[in-house]
Write an enzyme that holds these catalytic residues in place. Sequence first.
Site, PDB file in Angstrom:
ATOM      1  CD  GLU A 161     -30.654   2.144   9.069  1.00 20.68           C
ATOM      2  OE1 GLU A 161     -29.441   2.052   8.834  1.00 20.68           O
ATOM      3  OE2 GLU A 161     -31.483   2.522   8.213  1.00 20.68           O
ATOM      4  CG  ASP A 173     -26.874   8.341  13.956  1.00 21.97           C
ATOM      5  OD1 ASP A 173     -26.172   8.918  14.814  1.00 21.97           O
ATOM      6  OD2 ASP A 173     -26.465   7.399  13.260  1.00 21.97           O
ATOM      7  CG  ASP A 197     -31.282   7.230  24.524  1.00 18.87           C
ATOM      8  OD1 ASP A 197     -31.304   6.125  23.948  1.00 18.87           O
ATOM      9  OD2 ASP A 197     -30.855   7.376  25.688  1.00 18.87           O
ATOM     10  CG  ASP A 219     -18.990   2.499  20.059  1.00 19.60           C
ATOM     11  OD1 ASP A 219     -18.101   1.624  20.221  1.00 19.60           O
ATOM     12  OD2 ASP A 219     -18.816   3.700  20.303  1.00 19.60           O
ATOM     13  CG  ASP A 267     -16.362  -4.113  11.405  1.00 18.35           C
ATOM     14  OD1 ASP A 267     -16.946  -3.701  12.435  1.00 18.35           O
ATOM     15  OD2 ASP A 267     -15.424  -3.483  10.864  1.00 18.35           O
ATOM     16  NE  ARG A 315     -18.239   6.875   3.413  1.00 24.17           N
ATOM     17  CZ  ARG A 315     -18.558   8.167   3.348  1.00 24.17           C
ATOM     18  NH1 ARG A 315     -18.139   8.892   2.333  1.00 24.17           N
ATOM     19  NH2 ARG A 315     -19.297   8.716   4.276  1.00 24.17           N
ATOM     20  CG  PHE A 316     -18.239   1.500   9.049  1.00 23.23           C
ATOM     21  CD1 PHE A 316     -17.400   2.264   9.828  1.00 23.23           C
ATOM     22  CD2 PHE A 316     -18.597   0.238   9.508  1.00 23.23           C
ATOM     23  CE1 PHE A 316     -16.917   1.782  11.039  1.00 23.23           C
ATOM     24  CE2 PHE A 316     -18.122  -0.253  10.709  1.00 23.23           C
ATOM     25  CZ  PHE A 316     -17.273   0.536  11.479  1.00 23.23           C
TER      26      PHE A 316
END
Length: 213
Positions: free
Chosen positions: A40, A65, A92, A115, A151, A189-190
Amino acid sequence: MTVGQGDALERLWPRWGMDIDGQRLLDLEEMFGGLPVVLEIGFGMGEATAQMAAADPGTGILAVDVHTPGQGNLLGLAERNGLSNIRVANGDAIILLREMLPHGSLDGLRVYFPDPWPKKRHHKRRLIQPEFLSLAAPRMKPGAILHCATDWEPYAEQMLDVLSAHPDFETTQEHGGFAPRPAFRPLTRFEGQGLDKGHKVHDLLFRRVLESA
């Protein structure tokens, strides 16, 4: 970073964390005790990652991350919920794929809400590009699923175009196009914030094609 996140990071990193240094090939079978492993990329604060790990304890999640509070938060969630199938990697993801993951070692790849780099001059920084797919594909087992979600509609369309055109991937959808949100991907949540703003979330599910005999 909260005190709890910092504490989890300090205590649990030696057990469940790793830095991406590009210096060695990882033995995922040893790292996860023989479980199939999904990579992930970009897990934010880790709530969705922890939910997926809890719902599917038979799958290992290598979560990457660079956000230190998120790393601490995910490690804390893993400890509190008894989740031994999560490992957290700092650094990375490109270096991880290129230098540290053996070919055919991944049973899946997840990229949720990367992003979008909305300005046109920054589009080249978007992760889902032909070059990224060509790097990721050999590390994925034939039949492994690449699951993306965003999104940002223009990015969703670009993802669909790039994935549909790449020879190493094929759509899982009978008639092509976007996929319904699968039950295993939690509502984050995002994502909820985006939906509240009227954003439409697009899921893309593509399969690593079977290698020719």
